[in-house]
Motif scaffolding. Structure first.
Motif, short mmCIF file in Angstrom:
data_model
loop_
_atom_site.label_atom_id
_atom_site.label_comp_id
_atom_site.label_asym_id
_atom_site.label_seq_id
_atom_site.Cartn_x
_atom_site.Cartn_y
_atom_site.Cartn_z
N LYS A 1 6.01 -9.20 -0.24
CA LYS A 1 6.27 -8.98 1.19
C LYS A 1 7.46 -9.79 1.68
CE LYS A 1 4.18 -6.94 3.81
NZ LYS A 1 4.43 -5.55 4.32
N ASP B 1 -6.30 -2.66 3.05
CA ASP B 1 -5.60 -2.05 1.92
C ASP B 1 -5.48 -3.00 0.74
OD1 ASP B 1 -5.32 0.30 3.33
OD2 ASP B 1 -3.25 -0.11 3.97
N ASP C 1 -7.56 -5.87 9.86
CA ASP C 1 -6.31 -5.13 9.95
C ASP C 1 -6.17 -4.20 8.75
OD1 ASP C 1 -5.82 -6.64 12.17
OD2 ASP C 1 -4.15 -7.79 11.33
N SER C 2 -5.43 -3.13 8.93
CA SER C 2 -5.24 -2.18 7.84
C SER C 2 -4.59 -2.84 6.63
CB SER C 2 -4.38 -1.00 8.31
OG SER C 2 -3.11 -1.45 8.76
N GLU C 3 -3.74 -3.83 6.87
CA GLU C 3 -3.09 -4.55 5.77
C GLU C 3 -4.11 -5.28 4.91
OE1 GLU C 3 0.50 -7.84 5.16
OE2 GLU C 3 -0.33 -7.47 7.16
N TYR D 1 1.26 -10.86 -3.75
CA TYR D 1 1.46 -10.01 -2.58
C TYR D 1 2.43 -10.66 -1.59
CZ TYR D 1 0.38 -7.53 1.77
OH TYR D 1 0.47 -6.82 2.94
N ILE E 1 0.77 -14.00 6.21
CA ILE E 1 -0.18 -13.46 5.24
C ILE E 1 -1.31 -14.44 4.98
CG2 ILE E 1 -0.44 -12.76 2.83
CD1 ILE E 1 2.48 -11.64 3.10
#
Length: 319
Positions: free
Chosen positions: A179, A94, A89-91, A175, A61
């Motif tokens: 995760k 988002d 990236d979509s992560e 976050y 991350i």
């Protein structure tokens, strides 16, 4: 010094002979902060391998969202402020989208573009006078979440003004804690706690069958607690000014800056929020600190899954 801290700083373990399990805690430096990872696992060797996997997830991350590492996706977004949109990236997309949600519901009290703030406030004891009004206004010239443009079709982020910068210091560690917990649960680790310098995500029970306990410090009484939280699967985040602040004319100014005004937040010395997600709790606690007690409580009450303990600079406690 940093390389030393990056190595294992603490390793504690407890053995339950009846269940043939161990509880291990390891401390290390990640994302520029001290993380503590505690797992209840079948043996110490397995637990340490699983901690390594949690660390790998946190480092993954950091390599996506750090604004300090030059080759991350967020660094590329910042390097192209006012120039072009950068596909991410979509992560990452988002996470940025959720950050903008906090900006919207807090009316700008939360803003990841505060990473571009001019550092005119110093909280190391060296400030002798307030900055001028002109300096304060200039300090937020490149701050403004309204200029963060998201394109869902291309999964891109564009900073519309040159000089802008975004950073996830306000929710990134929360976050990462969420995760890492998710990864551990997917590995069927029945219990543990990820402590990302106060942004905490836990699940299951301690080895002795007791719930995890987190103390909410009393900033006005050393080593005293306002409350001890006990829970299984939960998350906690605290934003506070009791360690980093300056005082002028009997007013305490915290290191948490209002992104709209450039002035430090006042009125609250601590905001603790707890509920399902460390990321969400962190975003909410930061917003509440900037908004102050009245507006902050109004915002927090919109999310009944989350509870709060606020401490005012007048020593008043709001629950």
């Amino acid at each position: 010094m940093k390389s030393f801290l990056s190595s294992i700083a603490l390793l504690l373990f407890f053995v339950n002979l009846s269940s043939a399990q161990v509880q291990i805690r390891r401390s290390m430096t990640l994302m520029g902060s001290v993380f503590e990872i505690t797992l209840v696992d079948k043996d110490s060797s397995t637990a340490n391998l699983h901690i390594d996997q949690a660390v790998a997830e946190i480092e993954r991350i950091e390599n996506l969202i750090s604004e300090w590492r030059p080759n991350t996706q967020i660094s590329r977004v910042n390097q192209n402020a006012g120039i072009k949109a950068i596909q991410v990236d979509s992560e990452v997309y988002d996470l940025c989208k959720r950050a903008l949600y906090f900006s919207q519901i807090s009316n700008g009290a939360f803003d990841i573009s505060i990473a571009a703030l001019d550092k005119i406030w110093r909280f190391d004891g060296s400030m002798e006078a307030m900055p001028s009004e002109a300096q304060i206004q200039q300090s937020v010239a490149h701050v403004g979440y309204q200029h963060i443009i998201l394109d869902s079709t291309n999964s891109s982020i564009y900073l519309a003004k040159a000089g802008m910068k975004i950073g996830f210091g306000s929710i990134g560690k929360g976050y990462a804690a969420d995760k890492a917990r998710e990864v551990m649960k997917n590995l069927n680790i029945t219990a543990g706690m990820i402590n990302a310098s106060g942004d905490i995500a836990s699940w299951g029970e301690q080895l002795n069958g007791e719930p995890w306990t987190i103390g909410v410090l009393n900033p006005f009484k050393a080593h005293k607690m306002i409350k001890v939280l006990k829970f299984k699967e939960h998350a906690v985040a605290t934003s506070g000014s009791y360690e980093k602040y300056v005082e002028f004319n009997d007013v305490r100014y915290s290191h948490i800056i209002d992104p709209k005004t450039g002035y430090p937040s006042t009125g609250l010395v601590s905001a603790t929020v707890y509920g399902p997600s460390a990321e969400f709790a962190n975003g909410l606690s930061t917003s509440v600190m900037v908004l102050g007690a009245k507006k902050g409580i109004k915002l927090a009450k919109q999310f009944p899954q989350y509870r709060f303990i606020l401490i005012g600079d007048n020593k008043k406690i709001y629950r």
